[in-house]
Design an enzyme around this catalytic site. Structure first.
Site, PDB file in Angstrom:
ATOM      1  N   ARG A 559       0.835  -1.203   0.000  1.00  0.00           N
ATOM      2  CA  ARG A 559       0.000   0.000   0.000  1.00  0.00           C
ATOM      3  C   ARG A 559       0.871   1.256   0.000  1.00  0.00           C
ATOM      4  NH1 ARG A 559      -5.439  -1.024  -0.698  1.00  0.00           N
ATOM      5  NH2 ARG A 559      -5.607   1.152  -0.123  1.00  0.00           N
ATOM      6  N   VAL A 560       0.370   2.275  -0.668  1.00  0.00           N
ATOM      7  CA  VAL A 560       1.076   3.549  -0.643  1.00  0.00           C
ATOM      8  C   VAL A 560       0.285   4.587   0.156  1.00  0.00           C
ATOM      9  CG1 VAL A 560       2.344   3.168  -2.783  1.00  0.00           C
ATOM     10  CG2 VAL A 560       0.064   4.176  -2.882  1.00  0.00           C
ATOM     11  N   ASP A 561      -0.832   4.146   0.741  1.00  0.00           N
ATOM     12  CA  ASP A 561      -1.623   5.083   1.559  1.00  0.00           C
ATOM     13  C   ASP A 561      -1.479   4.699   3.041  1.00  0.00           C
ATOM     14  OD1 ASP A 561      -2.997   2.712   1.592  1.00  0.00           O
ATOM     15  OD2 ASP A 561      -4.803   3.477   0.623  1.00  0.00           O
ATOM     16  N   ASP A 562      -2.296   5.283   3.896  1.00  0.00           N
ATOM     17  CA  ASP A 562      -2.168   5.018   5.329  1.00  0.00           C
ATOM     18  C   ASP A 562      -2.945   3.781   5.739  1.00  0.00           C
ATOM     19  OD1 ASP A 562      -0.464   7.107   5.777  1.00  0.00           O
ATOM     20  OD2 ASP A 562      -2.108   8.546   5.940  1.00  0.00           O
TER      21      ASP A 562
END
Ligand code: 6R9
Length: 691
Positions: A559-562
């Site tokens: 994932r590149v998000d939180d």
């Protein structure tokens, strides 16, 4: 080393394939494989299907895949309506097979497949199979947590039980379009309840039975179900969990008892040993008729809601509709697992997650498959349990998550090799990237170097597989999900949203819809557009990073998000933070993911205490308990790091990049800390790292 990975094998394989037709347009660079180009530098990474496997495969060559893939993207309407015609429709869809706007710049995003087509997915899963002469085939084998507890249902028996629950639901007032929350463990009654909802057009929302009362309440308040279906208790490993008490706590805690919107029905199931709480409607279901008329619905009528974590605290209600989802899950199941009617299929996922929806329930049953359902923990009473079950039911397709593979790998080969496993022919992986060493262990030890691994990349939102190997069609590279499924057009974009070609890394997006696309976030279409379609206009943004190698293979990088991926479960950092700060002695919290040997990622929480409160072991335990109680045990932080302050920019934004480096002890890679409001906090945090 993979024993099939030999040059001779490869050449034979390549020779047996024809050369790609010209003018294939933007299709995967699989031609490198066909032409043998890939051999040059990456020979060691290629694992070929055996000749025996390829010979019997539904898709025996890359050539065949390319032909079908080409049609699927050039003529999606024709491709998918041919497949859809194999299902039962009360009446067919109109002239427009698919209508969509995937580009936010052109107005509101929407997706429709087979609009106007009238069908029922439960009918297609059950009645259609019974009517075609498969009524006596086993639909479910159920294996209890305790050895010796097992049961099975044929398609005819399953249909009867689904009808009884459907009649019961109708009788208590559930109608087409009503939501039904299902909070059940892995009993056959869980997919039965889902199918019963689908039969009468009700929208199920399964809540994983590991979620706490608070999380359950949050979901109940969002979708306002007519009914909550649960059972007394379940035994997982050696622990008994009283589910009915948790439902009571959710309803009482949020004063929902007696409200007309939430009628609380507890439903008694056939597991003899675990009864505790008296039930409201004990054993009424078996008194209902085993015949239940189907509610015919439009292809675009909602089938289910499933909540998933996002980067803010509030879970997102992912909504899937009926027709496209049906066609997509059935087709992906068939090809990615090379499914044959003689297969015995076992997926270790719980129906509380999307994998249990698409690949325990709908996809397999639509294909008339025999499915194994296991109630318990995969390492109970010992780490050999999975292979015991494989041998017991002669499982041929085994689909699981990398976290389980890694944990069994750590327990040693002896637990595996003491069982025969000779029935196995296809393995599958889902939930997170599978690291090459776990891949090789799965392949060599579990699969005796015979069974291809289908590493399936997809999401709650996508409904079904998006990037996945078609076993038999092309060589695999350990750790790569390989190539897109039919109709899926993956795109890698840079920070600015510009599509990058060839060998590259960036953000994984998808161009145009596929039949299993989710249609909205329940009650919040704006959030749907903002989260998925605004970051890179023109595309659906997956939230994942990805690279593509010179042979066109896709490699998912996380994932590149939180969002943190713990044992394949998606957990929003914000959810854990808000649980922590609800503790009266916690002033502030920041949560990041760190590498974890078994879980893939672990939860690492930086916690600032209210002024004057001292650090203590007891408080650490209380904070962890708070998260367990508010979200569920699977979200409990692995580490609490006391933080006198958090690194923030002058505008007050927490710099998670720095926290991630501190959490993973990459202290020489902290980067530029000069933009922090108070650079001194970094040294304080480092000093407290091992407290
Ligand atoms: C099906 C499911 C989705 C997220 C997704 C990605 C990760 C899932 C993967 C994978 C690499 C795979 N993910 N499968 N990453 N390789 N084969 O897990 O759905 O719970 O919504 O999670 O899981 O990060 O974005 P969901």
């Amino acid at each position: 080393n993979c024993s099939l990975n030999t040059t001779t094998n490869h050449l034979r394989h390549v020779e047996s394939m024809a050369v790609l037709p010209s003018g294939a347009g933007k299709i995967p660079r699989l031609n490198a494989v066909i032409l043998g180009e890939a051999l040059a530098s990456e020979e060691d990474d290629l694992v070929f299907p055996s000749d025996d496997f390829a010979r019997q495969a539904l898709l025996p060559s890359a050539q065949k895949y390319l032909e079908m893939y080409k049609r699927s993207v050039e003529d999606p309407a024709g491709f998918w309506s041919d497949i859809a015609s194999q299902f039962l429709w009360k009446s067919k869809w109109g002239d427009t097979v698919c209508s969509e706007n995937f580009d936010i710049r052109n107005g509101n995003v929407y997706v429709q497949w087979f609009k106007g087509g009238i069908t029922n997915i439960c009918y297609n899963c059950l009645d259609r199979n019974v009517d075609s002469g498969n009524g006596d085939k086993i639909a479910f084998h159920w294996e209890g947590n305790e050895r010796g507890f097992h049961d099975s249902l044929t398609y005819t028996q399953l249909l009867s039980q689904v009808c009884q629950v459907a009649n019961y639901l109708r009788d208590i007032g559930v109608k087409k379009g009503d939501a039904v929350v299902i909070y059940l463990p892995m009993l056959m009654e869980l997919p039965i309840a889902m199918l019963a909802c689908a039969r009468i057009g009700a929208v199920h929302s399964v809540v994983f039975a590991g979620f706490s009362a608070d999380s359950l309440a949050q979901r109940i308040m969002d979708c306002k179900p007519k009914v909550v279906l649960t059972c007394n208790a379940v035994k997982r490993g050696s622990k008994v969990i009283h589910l009915k008490d948790i439902v009571d706590a959710a309803l009482i805690g949020h004063s929902m008892v007696g409200q007309s919107a939430v009628l609380h029905i507890a439903y008694s199931f056939g597991i003899l040993t675990y009864k505790k709480t008296p039930l409201v409607s004990k054993d009424v279901v078996p008194t209902y008729s085993t015949i239940c008329e189907v509610e015919w619905v439009d292809a675009e009528d909602p089938l289910f809601l499933l909540y998933t974590s996002g980067s803010t605290g509030k879970p997102k209600g992912v909504l899937h509709t009926t027709g496209g989802y049906m066609v997509y899950t059935a087709t992906t199941f068939k090809y990615a697992f090379d499914y044959k009617p003689s297969d015995i299929y076992w997926c270790t996922a719980d129906c509380g997650w999307i994998t249990g929806h698409s690949y325990v329930t709908y996809g397999p049953l639509l294909n008339g498959a025999t499915v194994v359902i296991y109630e318990g923990a995969p390492n109970y009473p010992d780490p050999g349990r999975c292979w015991d079950i494989v041998d017991k039911f002669k499982v041929t397709i085994f689909y699981t998550a990398p976290t389980l593979v890694r944990s069994l790998m750590r327990d040693g080969d002896a637990y595996v090799t003491r069982y025969s496993r000779k029935s196995l022919r296809v393995l599958g992986s889902v939930g997170e990237p599978i690291n090459p060493s776990a891949w090789r262990w799965f392949f060599n030890v579990v699969g005796d170097s015979r069974c291809p691994i289908s590493d399936t990349w997809w999401q709650t939102e996508t409904g079904g597989f998006m990037i996945a190997p078609l076993p038999g069609a092309w060589p695999q590279k350990p750790g790569s999900a390989t190539f897109p499924f039919f109709g899926v057009q993956p795109v890698i974009v840079d920070e600015k949203g510009v599509e990058i070609e060839g060998e590259c890394s960036g953000y994984l997006c998808v161009k145009s819809s596929w039949p299993g696309t989710f249609r909205t976030l329940y009650g919040d279409h704006e959030r749907y557009e903002t989260t998925y379609f605004k970051p890179f206009p023109g595309y659906y943004f997956s939230g994942d990073g990805c690279s593509r190698d010179k042979d066109g293979y896709y490699w998912l990088t996380g994932r590149v998000d939180d969002v943190i991926n713990v044992s394949g479960h998606r957990i929003g950092t914000a959810e854990v933070e808000s649980a922590l700060v609800s503790h009266p002695q916690c002033a502030e919290a920041a949560v990041v993911g760190v590498e974890h040997e078994v879980k893939g990622q672990g939860i690492y929480a930086f916690v600032t205490l209210v002024d004057g409160i001292p650090y203590s072991e007891e408080l650490r335990r209380n904070l962890i308990t708070t998260v367990r109680n508010q979200i569920g045990p699977f979200a409990a932080p692995d580490r609490i790091h006391w933080a006198p302050g958090l690194p923030k920019t002058r505008s007050g934004k927490i710099m998670r990049r720095i926290l991630r480096k501190i959490a993973s002890r990459q202290l020489d890679e902290l980067g530029d800390t000069s933009t922090l409001a108070d650079p001194g906090v970094v040294d304080q945090l480092i000093a407290l790292a091992d407290c």
